[in-house]
Design an enzyme around this catalytic site. Structure first.
Site, mmCIF file in Angstrom:
data_model
loop_
_atom_site.group_PDB
_atom_site.id
_atom_site.type_symbol
_atom_site.label_atom_id
_atom_site.label_comp_id
_atom_site.label_asym_id
_atom_site.label_seq_id
_atom_site.Cartn_x
_atom_site.Cartn_y
_atom_site.Cartn_z
ATOM 1 N N ARG A 94 -6.073 15.023 30.918
ATOM 2 C CA ARG A 94 -5.158 15.674 32.322
ATOM 3 C C ARG A 94 -4.013 15.096 32.268
ATOM 4 N NH1 ARG A 94 -7.549 13.705 37.477
ATOM 5 N NH2 ARG A 94 -7.495 11.910 36.986
ATOM 6 N N LYS A 123 -14.344 2.968 28.425
ATOM 7 C CA LYS A 123 -13.957 4.860 28.703
ATOM 8 C C LYS A 123 -14.684 5.413 27.301
ATOM 9 C CE LYS A 123 -11.007 8.737 29.694
ATOM 10 N NZ LYS A 123 -9.925 8.571 30.080
ATOM 11 N N ARG A 176 -8.970 2.709 39.182
ATOM 12 C CA ARG A 176 -8.994 1.406 38.707
ATOM 13 C C ARG A 176 -9.801 0.506 39.357
ATOM 14 N NH1 ARG A 176 -7.521 4.352 35.688
ATOM 15 N NH2 ARG A 176 -5.127 4.316 34.281
HETATM 16 P P1 ATP Z 1 -7.948 8.057 34.134
HETATM 17 O O1 ATP Z 1 -8.421 8.914 35.363
HETATM 18 O O2 ATP Z 1 -8.360 6.609 33.909
HETATM 19 O O3 ATP Z 1 -6.124 7.218 34.355
HETATM 20 P P2 ATP Z 1 -7.362 10.183 32.963
HETATM 21 O O4 ATP Z 1 -8.705 11.244 33.520
HETATM 22 O O5 ATP Z 1 -6.054 11.306 33.483
HETATM 23 O O6 ATP Z 1 -7.644 8.802 33.043
HETATM 24 P P3 ATP Z 1 -8.696 11.475 30.533
HETATM 25 O O7 ATP Z 1 -7.193 12.696 30.776
HETATM 26 O O8 ATP Z 1 -9.635 11.879 31.004
HETATM 27 O O9 ATP Z 1 -7.429 10.878 31.730
HETATM 28 O O10 ATP Z 1 -8.017 11.455 28.795
HETATM 29 C C1 ATP Z 1 -7.299 10.789 28.940
HETATM 30 C C2 ATP Z 1 -6.950 9.400 28.989
HETATM 31 O O11 ATP Z 1 -7.509 8.558 27.985
HETATM 32 C C3 ATP Z 1 -5.632 8.722 27.954
HETATM 33 O O12 ATP Z 1 -3.983 9.252 28.007
HETATM 34 C C4 ATP Z 1 -6.221 7.915 26.623
HETATM 35 O O13 ATP Z 1 -5.056 7.023 27.570
HETATM 36 C C5 ATP Z 1 -7.718 7.893 27.256
HETATM 37 N N1 ATP Z 1 -7.930 8.261 25.326
HETATM 38 C C6 ATP Z 1 -7.660 9.394 24.740
HETATM 39 N N2 ATP Z 1 -8.367 9.229 23.674
HETATM 40 C C7 ATP Z 1 -9.492 9.024 24.261
HETATM 41 C C8 ATP Z 1 -10.790 8.040 23.522
HETATM 42 N N3 ATP Z 1 -11.094 8.754 22.484
HETATM 43 N N4 ATP Z 1 -11.717 7.413 24.352
HETATM 44 C C9 ATP Z 1 -11.557 6.974 25.690
HETATM 45 N N5 ATP Z 1 -9.696 7.513 25.829
HETATM 46 C C10 ATP Z 1 -8.966 7.388 25.471
#
Ligand code: ATP
Length: 262
Positions: A60, A128, A260
């Protein structure tokens, strides 16, 4: 030759094989970017792009998704939203499908985090395991959803701000990737059918049963704004987050927000 063989996958999908048209690639920028380009050219719903390597995997808000060939399963599915069905709650419903599929494979400790993450319970918190990115593409026939999923089979190497996990930490033996992908697509077909008919309410109880932080203190982070603290009271029938704050119960629609543990 890509790690996924569509013929083997079709065998695994059995009766559902006709609902998916799978294209396996060695590499692409992002399976969702590739699928959205194909959607613009008229590729039908049910198309699945799976790639061993993503050169620019997306999360995202322009964040990147890390993956490595052999250690990850990264794919995107094009799905037509039924007319009149609002997409609210769709990424949560996809989370339910993933949780069901991984649970069915025998994985333990799977949890869901609003709005789009699959976590693995560990001794010192949650890590995650997978991410979901739902993007909408409209054309004259209606709205299609491009559902992107990145699942770690093994935890990615590299510095990340949150704890990360791989499926190998949830299972004694990680099954062949065709088994994993067929299991996820099967669960997606079931859950998306339910979503098409009844919306998110159809899977809300399931979502809550997997919820990582039900009735726990959390913080909601938005770029450039002070964190909002409260008790996480789950989600409503549209998939909005319910946050109990000192000012009352707030209904938070999925947006550019990160949840978080407090
Ligand atoms: P959050 O809601 O926890 O802030 P998000 O939903 O905005 O996260 P996503 O868009 O789902 O985040 O995923 C991108 C983020 O996930 C990246 O910024 C990094 O921190 C993390 N990430 C990237 N690759 C991986 C992976 N392979 N496994 C776990 N986490 C990852």
């Amino acid at each position: 030759m890509p790690l996924i063989d569509p013929v083997l996958l079709k065998e695994r999908l059995a009766a559902l094989a006709g609902r998916f048209d799978v294209d396996a690639l060695d590499s692409c920028d992002s399976t969702s970017s590739e699928l959205l380009r194909r959607a613009a050219q008229g590729t039908p719903p049910g198309t699945v792009i799976v790639a061993d390597t993503q050169l620019a995997g997306r999360g995202r808000r322009g964040r990147s998704w890390l993956s490595a060939a052999g250690d990850s399963l990264t794919f995107s599915l094009l799905w037509r939203l039924p007319p009149g069905r609002i997409p609210g709650g769709l990424s949560l419903a996809v989370g339910v499908a993933l949780a069901k599929a991984l649970n069915h494979l025998g994985a333990t400790g799977i949890r869901l985090k609003w709005p789009n993450d699959i976590l693995l319970a560990e001794a010192d918190g949650f890590a995650k395991l997978a991410g979901i990115l739902v993007e909408l593409a409209s054309d004259r026939r209606g709205t299609q959803a491009c559902i992107g999923i990145g699942l770690n089979l093994r935890a990615p190497a590299g510095e990340l701000p949150q704890q990360v996990a791989g499926l190998d930490q949830a299972l004694a033996i990680v099954p062949d990737r065709h088994v994993v992908l067929a299991g996820i697509l099967t669960a997606l077909a079931e859950v998306l059918d339910q979503f098409a008919t009844h919306g998110f309410t159809a899977v809300k109880a399931d979502w809550l049963s997997w919820h990582a932080w039900q009735d726990r203190p959390v913080q909601l982070l938005a770029d450039g704004e002070p964190a909002q603290s409260g008790i996480c009271r789950g989600v409503d029938d549209d998939g909005a987050l319910l946050l109990e704050t000192s000012a009352g119960l707030a209904r938070i629609l999925a947006g550019d927000l990160s949840l978080r543990a407090a």
